[in-house]
Design a protein around this motif. Structure first.
Motif, PDB file in Angstrom:
ATOM      1  N   ALA A  24      -6.479 -10.347   9.692  1.00  0.00           N
ATOM      2  CA  ALA A  24      -6.791 -10.115  11.185  1.00  0.00           C
ATOM      3  C   ALA A  24      -5.586 -10.077  11.746  1.00  0.00           C
ATOM      4  O   ALA A  24      -5.604  -9.836  13.321  1.00  0.00           O
ATOM      5  CB  ALA A  24      -7.406 -11.446  11.572  1.00  0.00           C
ATOM      6  N   ILE A  39      -0.927  -8.540  16.899  1.00  0.00           N
ATOM      7  CA  ILE A  39      -2.524  -8.322  17.327  1.00  0.00           C
ATOM      8  C   ILE A  39      -3.110  -9.333  16.378  1.00  0.00           C
ATOM      9  O   ILE A  39      -3.174  -9.136  15.141  1.00  0.00           O
ATOM     10  CB  ILE A  39      -2.768  -6.965  17.402  1.00  0.00           C
ATOM     11  CG1 ILE A  39      -1.956  -6.086  18.053  1.00  0.00           C
ATOM     12  CG2 ILE A  39      -4.245  -6.543  17.235  1.00  0.00           C
ATOM     13  CD1 ILE A  39      -2.094  -4.349  17.720  1.00  0.00           C
ATOM     14  N   ASP A  43      -6.951  -9.845  15.616  1.00  0.00           N
ATOM     15  CA  ASP A  43      -8.465  -9.377  15.750  1.00  0.00           C
ATOM     16  C   ASP A  43      -9.298 -10.657  15.879  1.00  0.00           C
ATOM     17  O   ASP A  43      -9.630 -11.131  14.555  1.00  0.00           O
ATOM     18  CB  ASP A  43      -8.672  -8.067  14.645  1.00  0.00           C
ATOM     19  CG  ASP A  43      -9.876  -7.733  14.569  1.00  0.00           C
ATOM     20  OD1 ASP A  43     -10.648  -8.058  15.359  1.00  0.00           O
ATOM     21  OD2 ASP A  43     -10.056  -6.649  13.790  1.00  0.00           O
ATOM     22  N   GLN A  44      -9.913 -10.675  16.875  1.00  0.00           N
ATOM     23  CA  GLN A  44     -10.905 -11.697  17.086  1.00  0.00           C
ATOM     24  C   GLN A  44     -12.179 -11.625  16.300  1.00  0.00           C
ATOM     25  O   GLN A  44     -12.924 -12.457  15.891  1.00  0.00           O
ATOM     26  CB  GLN A  44     -11.130 -12.073  18.421  1.00  0.00           C
ATOM     27  CG  GLN A  44      -9.878 -12.558  19.337  1.00  0.00           C
ATOM     28  CD  GLN A  44      -9.354 -13.971  18.689  1.00  0.00           C
ATOM     29  OE1 GLN A  44     -10.052 -14.912  17.994  1.00  0.00           O
ATOM     30  NE2 GLN A  44      -8.054 -14.374  18.926  1.00  0.00           N
ATOM     31  N   ASN A  45     -12.273 -10.432  16.033  1.00  0.00           N
ATOM     32  CA  ASN A  45     -13.676 -10.035  15.418  1.00  0.00           C
ATOM     33  C   ASN A  45     -13.558 -10.367  13.623  1.00  0.00           C
ATOM     34  O   ASN A  45     -14.707 -10.869  13.209  1.00  0.00           O
ATOM     35  CB  ASN A  45     -14.013  -8.604  15.403  1.00  0.00           C
ATOM     36  CG  ASN A  45     -14.394  -8.285  16.849  1.00  0.00           C
ATOM     37  OD1 ASN A  45     -14.956  -9.169  17.564  1.00  0.00           O
ATOM     38  ND2 ASN A  45     -13.958  -6.817  17.178  1.00  0.00           N
ATOM     39  N   ARG A  46     -12.443 -10.407  13.458  1.00  0.00           N
ATOM     40  CA  ARG A  46     -12.106 -10.984  11.845  1.00  0.00           C
ATOM     41  C   ARG A  46     -11.607 -12.267  11.709  1.00  0.00           C
ATOM     42  O   ARG A  46     -12.033 -12.977  10.769  1.00  0.00           O
ATOM     43  CB  ARG A  46     -11.076  -9.998  11.438  1.00  0.00           C
ATOM     44  CG  ARG A  46     -11.443  -8.630  11.063  1.00  0.00           C
ATOM     45  CD  ARG A  46     -10.469  -7.875  10.382  1.00  0.00           C
ATOM     46  NE  ARG A  46     -10.727  -6.631   9.625  1.00  0.00           N
ATOM     47  CZ  ARG A  46     -10.045  -5.814   8.828  1.00  0.00           C
ATOM     48  NH1 ARG A  46      -9.034  -6.297   8.566  1.00  0.00           N
ATOM     49  NH2 ARG A  46     -10.693  -5.081   8.577  1.00  0.00           N
ATOM     50  N   CYS A  47     -11.069 -12.830  12.765  1.00  0.00           N
ATOM     51  CA  CYS A  47     -10.560 -14.286  12.837  1.00  0.00           C
ATOM     52  C   CYS A  47     -11.480 -15.204  12.902  1.00  0.00           C
ATOM     53  O   CYS A  47     -12.350 -15.003  13.496  1.00  0.00           O
ATOM     54  CB  CYS A  47      -9.672 -14.422  13.944  1.00  0.00           C
ATOM     55  SG  CYS A  47      -8.860 -16.049  13.956  1.00  0.00           S
TER      56      CYS A  47
END
Length: 64
Positions: free
Chosen positions: A56, A5, A7-11
């Motif tokens: 992420a 997984i 996390d595109q919000n953190r990456c």
């Protein structure tokens, strides 16, 4: 199979992409964003997790 997984919000995507550069099995692809394209090749070395500055990446390993 391992579920990776990202996390595109953190990456930070292509601005960072350290996970893609460090992965010995080319699990990640870099475009504008980093994506997991080949999770079947993941050998659970966890180098991507260790190098990610934003935490992420999560590896979900199914019970065997």
């Amino acid at each position: 199979m391992i579920n990776i997984i990202l996390d595109q919000n953190r990456c930070q995507g292509s601005k960072c992409a350290k996970c893609a550069y460090v992965c010995p099995n080319n699990v990640f692809t870099i475009n504008d964003v980093v994506t997991v394209t080949s999770p079947v090749y993941c050998k659970m070395c966890q180098e991507c997790i260790e190098i990610c500055p934003k935490a992420a990446i999560i590896l979900n390993i199914p019970d065997q």
